[in-house]
Every structure is written in structure tokens, then in C-alpha cells.
Design a protein around this motif. Sequence first.
Motif, mmCIF file in Angstrom:
data_model
loop_
_atom_site.group_PDB
_atom_site.id
_atom_site.type_symbol
_atom_site.label_atom_id
_atom_site.label_comp_id
_atom_site.label_asym_id
_atom_site.label_seq_id
_atom_site.Cartn_x
_atom_site.Cartn_y
_atom_site.Cartn_z
ATOM 1 N N LEU A 116 -37.353 92.699 -91.608
ATOM 2 C CA LEU A 116 -36.926 92.765 -90.287
ATOM 3 C C LEU A 116 -35.527 93.429 -89.911
ATOM 4 C CD1 LEU A 116 -36.403 88.907 -90.919
ATOM 5 C CD2 LEU A 116 -38.091 90.014 -90.366
ATOM 6 N N ALA A 117 -35.691 93.958 -88.857
ATOM 7 C CA ALA A 117 -34.113 94.588 -87.703
ATOM 8 C C ALA A 117 -34.282 93.693 -86.389
ATOM 9 C CB ALA A 117 -34.795 96.158 -87.313
ATOM 10 N N THR A 118 -32.429 93.697 -86.462
ATOM 11 C CA THR A 118 -32.120 93.487 -85.479
ATOM 12 C C THR A 118 -30.566 93.923 -85.177
ATOM 13 O OG1 THR A 118 -32.479 91.021 -85.824
ATOM 14 C CG2 THR A 118 -30.005 91.309 -84.578
ATOM 15 N N ALA A 119 -30.537 93.987 -83.399
ATOM 16 C CA ALA A 119 -29.313 94.888 -83.700
ATOM 17 C C ALA A 119 -29.021 94.299 -82.261
ATOM 18 C CB ALA A 119 -30.090 96.631 -82.308
ATOM 19 N N LEU A 120 -27.450 94.706 -83.053
ATOM 20 C CA LEU A 120 -26.393 93.942 -81.106
ATOM 21 C C LEU A 120 -25.405 94.642 -80.628
ATOM 22 C CD1 LEU A 120 -25.492 91.177 -83.706
ATOM 23 C CD2 LEU A 120 -26.986 90.453 -81.637
ATOM 24 N N PRO A 121 -25.634 94.424 -78.791
ATOM 25 C CA PRO A 121 -24.943 95.629 -78.740
ATOM 26 C C PRO A 121 -23.295 95.995 -78.752
ATOM 27 C CG PRO A 121 -25.526 94.192 -77.066
ATOM 28 C CD PRO A 121 -26.207 93.769 -78.725
ATOM 29 N N MET A 122 -22.987 96.909 -79.222
ATOM 30 C CA MET A 122 -21.188 97.374 -78.634
ATOM 31 C C MET A 122 -21.166 97.515 -77.384
ATOM 32 S SD MET A 122 -20.985 98.867 -82.776
ATOM 33 C CE MET A 122 -19.139 98.443 -82.331
ATOM 34 N N ARG A 123 -20.445 96.329 -76.789
ATOM 35 C CA ARG A 123 -19.775 96.975 -75.126
ATOM 36 C C ARG A 123 -18.849 96.221 -74.486
ATOM 37 N NH1 ARG A 123 -22.189 94.754 -69.774
ATOM 38 N NH2 ARG A 123 -22.365 96.565 -68.629
ATOM 39 N N GLY A 138 -36.230 89.998 -96.526
ATOM 40 C CA GLY A 138 -36.794 88.461 -96.314
ATOM 41 C C GLY A 138 -37.676 88.460 -94.584
ATOM 42 N N HIS A 139 -38.292 87.921 -95.057
ATOM 43 C CA HIS A 139 -39.141 87.389 -93.607
ATOM 44 C C HIS A 139 -38.680 86.655 -92.921
ATOM 45 C CE1 HIS A 139 -42.472 89.399 -95.370
ATOM 46 N NE2 HIS A 139 -41.870 89.161 -96.361
ATOM 47 N N LYS A 140 -37.208 85.593 -93.324
ATOM 48 C CA LYS A 140 -36.852 84.861 -92.258
ATOM 49 C C LYS A 140 -35.595 84.746 -91.541
ATOM 50 C CE LYS A 140 -33.252 80.542 -92.308
ATOM 51 N NZ LYS A 140 -33.295 79.129 -93.599
ATOM 52 N N PRO A 141 -35.745 85.413 -90.545
ATOM 53 C CA PRO A 141 -34.706 85.120 -88.875
ATOM 54 C C PRO A 141 -33.731 85.473 -88.961
ATOM 55 C CG PRO A 141 -36.972 84.788 -87.686
ATOM 56 C CD PRO A 141 -36.473 84.222 -89.443
ATOM 57 N N LEU A 142 -32.691 85.750 -88.972
ATOM 58 C CA LEU A 142 -31.183 85.737 -88.725
ATOM 59 C C LEU A 142 -31.115 84.533 -88.066
ATOM 60 C CD1 LEU A 142 -29.438 88.795 -88.240
ATOM 61 C CD2 LEU A 142 -29.441 87.215 -90.432
ATOM 62 N N GLY A 143 -30.659 83.368 -88.380
ATOM 63 C CA GLY A 143 -30.147 82.348 -87.691
ATOM 64 C C GLY A 143 -29.103 82.798 -86.492
ATOM 65 N N ALA A 144 -28.571 81.378 -85.389
ATOM 66 C CA ALA A 144 -27.873 81.612 -85.144
ATOM 67 C C ALA A 144 -26.207 81.866 -85.407
ATOM 68 C CB ALA A 144 -28.172 80.349 -84.199
ATOM 69 N N ASP A 145 -26.003 81.128 -86.175
ATOM 70 C CA ASP A 145 -24.363 81.130 -86.486
ATOM 71 C C ASP A 145 -24.339 83.038 -87.036
ATOM 72 O OD1 ASP A 145 -24.097 78.608 -85.817
ATOM 73 O OD2 ASP A 145 -23.930 77.714 -88.021
ATOM 74 N N ASP A 146 -25.403 83.325 -87.732
ATOM 75 C CA ASP A 146 -25.312 84.788 -88.247
ATOM 76 C C ASP A 146 -25.288 85.704 -86.777
ATOM 77 O OD1 ASP A 146 -24.355 83.822 -90.916
ATOM 78 O OD2 ASP A 146 -26.456 84.744 -91.889
ATOM 79 N N LEU A 147 -26.123 85.116 -85.951
ATOM 80 C CA LEU A 147 -26.274 85.808 -84.833
ATOM 81 C C LEU A 147 -24.928 86.079 -84.101
ATOM 82 C CD1 LEU A 147 -29.780 85.598 -83.798
ATOM 83 C CD2 LEU A 147 -28.905 87.648 -84.677
ATOM 84 N N SER A 148 -24.134 85.214 -83.949
ATOM 85 C CA SER A 148 -22.835 84.879 -83.205
ATOM 86 C C SER A 148 -21.867 85.226 -84.029
ATOM 87 C CB SER A 148 -22.840 83.169 -83.056
ATOM 88 O OG SER A 148 -23.963 83.283 -82.368
ATOM 89 N N LEU A 149 -21.314 85.209 -85.534
ATOM 90 C CA LEU A 149 -21.296 86.080 -85.792
ATOM 91 C C LEU A 149 -21.026 87.301 -85.640
ATOM 92 C CD1 LEU A 149 -18.233 85.927 -87.801
ATOM 93 C CD2 LEU A 149 -20.360 85.752 -89.835
ATOM 94 N N ALA A 150 -22.094 87.753 -86.194
ATOM 95 C CA ALA A 150 -22.440 89.256 -86.168
ATOM 96 C C ALA A 150 -22.173 89.811 -84.522
ATOM 97 C CB ALA A 150 -23.969 89.935 -85.940
#
Length: 249
Positions: A116-123, A138-150
Motif C-alpha cells: 500500500l502507498a498513500t501520499a498527502l500534500p504538503m501545502r 500490510g493489506h489494511k488501508p490506513l485508518g481515518a485517524d492515522d490519515l488525519s494525523l499524517a
Amino acid sequence: MSREQHIVRTFLELADTLVEDFDIIDFLHQMTVRCQELLDVTDAAVFLAHPGPHLHSPAPCDPGPGLQRVLDTACLQGPALEAHRTHRSVTALDEAETAARWPEFAQHRQAAGYTLATALPMRLRRNNIGSLLLLRTGHKPLGADDLSLAQALADAATIGLLQARTIRQQHTVHEQLHTALQSRILIEQAKGVLAARQNITLNEAFDAIRQHARHHRLLLSDVARDVIDNRLTPAPAAAQPHTTEADAE
């Protein structure tokens, strides 16, 4: 240390970019380390915008060959570049879709063992400086809390980097103003020395220094220093050869 305390400490670290010895490479390395510690990810990398259509990734310390190939390819295609261009988060989940959109990135990601690969903008408003790439095995996507923190970590790092850039620009302006002031003082001193030496006016002395600098393609401050230190005595401007178009070529 609790996770909440760790998060607080991380945000304080990302805000601490106004120190005199700020090191951007160390800052970015710490950013990726904290992402690995706080988020459910295997590896992380920061990509910064470069002049041109691609990104640049200051590599993490001692990346393995597999990760390095992923990072090199991600500068040219993949979710990191897409997040930077679109200003939104991008996740590469489906293998077939990822391979169709970004074939080289998909190949190197799979070869390195990342699923899995997730990218977030730096803006920040109109300042778009790059993106944050998170890689997992792993095969489980990042959870909403982890995405918000990231995203919050990416935003904090963006603010810190922009603050550091502003400070550097201010230092550059201050240095230029200081240099200009010092040069002006030097030129004024040289005018006085040359005027006394040649028994001419200050204006005539300045014209002589300027004409000599133009004819020999030198800085005014360099000629002034030679007048003071090396007893250079430029002839009055009227007696010096004039700079022609051929001289200026």
C-alpha cells in the motif's frame, strides 16, 4: 511516554525550525522517523518540489536498495507526485489500477514488498512545497485517524519549512544591505583619499573611481579598496579612456 505525549513532542519538533543551525536534512529525517513511530506504516518519505515537473526526495538514512528504487521512481510518477499536483491525498490500493496508472512505480513498490502507498500534500494556502509518502507492507488501508494525523504532521512540517525559508530570505536581504553599506563607506573613504592625493573635488574623485571601474570591468568597491590599500590613483575621468561598445562585449 504515552502516544499523546509523543504526538505533542513531535509537533513541537516540527515547529522548531527557527534555530540558527537549522538542518533541513535532519528535519526531514526526523519527520519520517516520527511517521513510522506514530502511524501504522512501514516507511515514510518527504518529497519536495523542484524547478520543473518532478519532485525530489532527500533519501532517508541508509535506505535499502528496494526502498531507494521506490523513492527514485516516486519522484517521476505515482501517488507522491499526484498528491503534489492535485493538492489532495492519493492512495494506491488496487494492484491492477496502480500498474495501469504508474507502471514503474507499481513494479518497484511490489518488488520492495510494499502493498500500500498513500501520499498527502504538503501545502499552505498558495505555497505547495511537495508531499509525504507513506508505505506499508500490510493489506489494511490506513485508518481515518492515522490519515488525519499524517495530514496534520505534513501541515506542521510545511509551516516549519516555510518559516525556515522566510528566515533565510530575510538573512540574505540583511547580508546584502550590510554589504551595500560597507561598500558605500569604503567608496566614501576612497573618494576622500583620492581627492586629497590628486587635489580634486570629491565629485571628481568619484567620477575617476567609477570611470576606472567601468573601463577595467571592476566593482566600485574593489577599486576603492585599491585606492586606499594599494595607493591606486585613477586619473581624472576626463583623462581616462572611455568605455566603448567593443569594450563592453
